[in-house]
Design a protein around this motif. Structure first.
Motif, PDB file in Angstrom:
ATOM      1  N   VAL A   1      -8.891   1.398   4.466  1.00 42.02           N
ATOM      2  CA  VAL A   1      -7.846   2.088   3.725  1.00 42.02           C
ATOM      3  C   VAL A   1      -7.275   2.967   4.787  1.00 42.02           C
ATOM      4  N   LYS A   2      -8.191   3.930   4.982  1.00 43.16           N
ATOM      5  CA  LYS A   2      -7.742   4.845   6.200  1.00 43.16           C
ATOM      6  C   LYS A   2      -7.209   4.419   7.483  1.00 43.16           C
ATOM      7  N   GLY A   3      -7.723   3.224   7.976  1.00 49.69           N
ATOM      8  CA  GLY A   3      -7.200   2.655   9.246  1.00 49.69           C
ATOM      9  C   GLY A   3      -5.898   2.005   9.084  1.00 49.69           C
ATOM     10  N   TYR A   4      -5.597   1.366   7.731  1.00 50.74           N
ATOM     11  CA  TYR A   4      -4.435   0.888   7.577  1.00 50.74           C
ATOM     12  C   TYR A   4      -3.476   2.292   7.395  1.00 50.74           C
ATOM     13  N   ASN A   5      -3.658   3.264   6.725  1.00 52.89           N
ATOM     14  CA  ASN A   5      -2.749   4.244   6.647  1.00 52.89           C
ATOM     15  C   ASN A   5      -2.596   4.741   8.013  1.00 52.89           C
ATOM     16  N   ASN A   6      -3.483   4.827   8.936  1.00 58.87           N
ATOM     17  CA  ASN A   6      -3.165   5.397  10.161  1.00 58.87           C
ATOM     18  C   ASN A   6      -2.347   4.499  10.847  1.00 58.87           C
ATOM     19  N   GLN A   7      -2.452   3.335  10.795  1.00 56.82           N
ATOM     20  CA  GLN A   7      -1.409   2.164  11.686  1.00 56.82           C
ATOM     21  C   GLN A   7       0.123   2.492  11.145  1.00 56.82           C
ATOM     22  N   LEU A   8      -0.065   2.665   9.747  1.00 49.63           N
ATOM     23  CA  LEU A   8       1.372   2.906   9.005  1.00 49.63           C
ATOM     24  C   LEU A   8       2.003   4.041   9.496  1.00 49.63           C
ATOM     25  N   PHE A   9       1.237   5.044   9.268  1.00 51.59           N
ATOM     26  CA  PHE A   9       1.865   6.266   9.504  1.00 51.59           C
ATOM     27  C   PHE A   9       2.320   6.316  11.027  1.00 51.59           C
ATOM     28  N   SER A  10       1.473   5.758  11.915  1.00 49.36           N
ATOM     29  CA  SER A  10       1.897   5.665  13.391  1.00 49.36           C
ATOM     30  C   SER A  10       3.197   4.767  13.477  1.00 49.36           C
TER      31      SER A  10
ATOM     32  N   GLY B   1       0.903   8.247  -5.759  1.00 46.72           N
ATOM     33  CA  GLY B   1      -0.116   9.125  -5.866  1.00 46.72           C
ATOM     34  C   GLY B   1      -1.559   8.857  -5.892  1.00 46.72           C
ATOM     35  N   TYR B   2      -1.848   7.293  -5.521  1.00 52.58           N
ATOM     36  CA  TYR B   2      -3.082   6.956  -5.596  1.00 52.58           C
ATOM     37  C   TYR B   2      -3.958   7.340  -4.350  1.00 52.58           C
ATOM     38  N   THR B   3      -5.108   7.705  -4.566  1.00 53.44           N
ATOM     39  CA  THR B   3      -6.094   8.181  -3.428  1.00 53.44           C
ATOM     40  C   THR B   3      -6.416   7.131  -2.596  1.00 53.44           C
ATOM     41  N   ASN B   4      -6.971   7.527  -1.440  1.00 57.61           N
ATOM     42  CA  ASN B   4      -7.623   6.154  -0.525  1.00 57.61           C
ATOM     43  C   ASN B   4      -8.649   5.428  -1.365  1.00 57.61           C
ATOM     44  N   GLN B   5      -9.530   6.117  -2.002  1.00 58.81           N
ATOM     45  CA  GLN B   5     -10.607   5.554  -2.947  1.00 58.81           C
ATOM     46  C   GLN B   5      -9.942   4.629  -3.918  1.00 58.81           C
ATOM     47  N   GLU B   6      -9.126   5.014  -4.822  1.00 63.70           N
ATOM     48  CA  GLU B   6      -8.300   4.242  -5.835  1.00 63.70           C
ATOM     49  C   GLU B   6      -7.669   3.142  -5.132  1.00 63.70           C
ATOM     50  N   ILE B   7      -7.205   3.119  -3.902  1.00 65.02           N
ATOM     51  CA  ILE B   7      -6.515   1.966  -3.077  1.00 65.02           C
ATOM     52  C   ILE B   7      -7.658   1.181  -2.789  1.00 65.02           C
TER      53      ILE B   7
ATOM     54  N   MET C   1       0.802  -1.266   0.025  1.00 62.62           N
ATOM     55  CA  MET C   1      -0.048   0.087  -0.077  1.00 62.62           C
ATOM     56  C   MET C   1       0.903   1.295   0.028  1.00 62.62           C
ATOM     57  N   LEU C   2       1.909   1.084   0.631  1.00 62.13           N
ATOM     58  CA  LEU C   2       2.825   2.130   0.726  1.00 62.13           C
ATOM     59  C   LEU C   2       3.302   2.609  -0.614  1.00 62.13           C
ATOM     60  N   HIS C   3       3.628   1.843  -1.584  1.00 58.41           N
ATOM     61  CA  HIS C   3       3.889   2.055  -2.841  1.00 58.41           C
ATOM     62  C   HIS C   3       2.950   2.603  -3.526  1.00 58.41           C
TER      63      HIS C   3
END
Length: 55
Positions: free
Chosen positions: A25-34, A8-14, A1-3
């Motif tokens: 996706v937002k939950g995964y992003n938050n975990q990744l960013f954390s 430049g993919y949006t959350n919707q595209e992912i 997902m990081l790639h």
């Protein structure tokens, strides 16, 4: 997902690519960013590059 974030993919595209909800996706992003200690997408990509994730 990081790639995909780096590309430049949006959350919707992912979400469409993985066939999951945008909320997931937002939950995964938050975990990744954390885990990276990142404040946002741009910061996450910068840190991941510094850690050598994109070699």
């Amino acid at each position: 997902m990081l790639h995909m974030i780096k590309a430049g993919y949006t959350n919707q595209e992912i979400a469409l690519q993985y066939q999951i909800s945008i909320g997931t996706v937002k939950g995964y992003n938050n975990q990744l960013f954390s885990k990276l200690g990142a404040k946002n997408r741009t910061h996450a990509i910068m840190l991941a590059s510094q850690f050598g994730f994109f070699t």
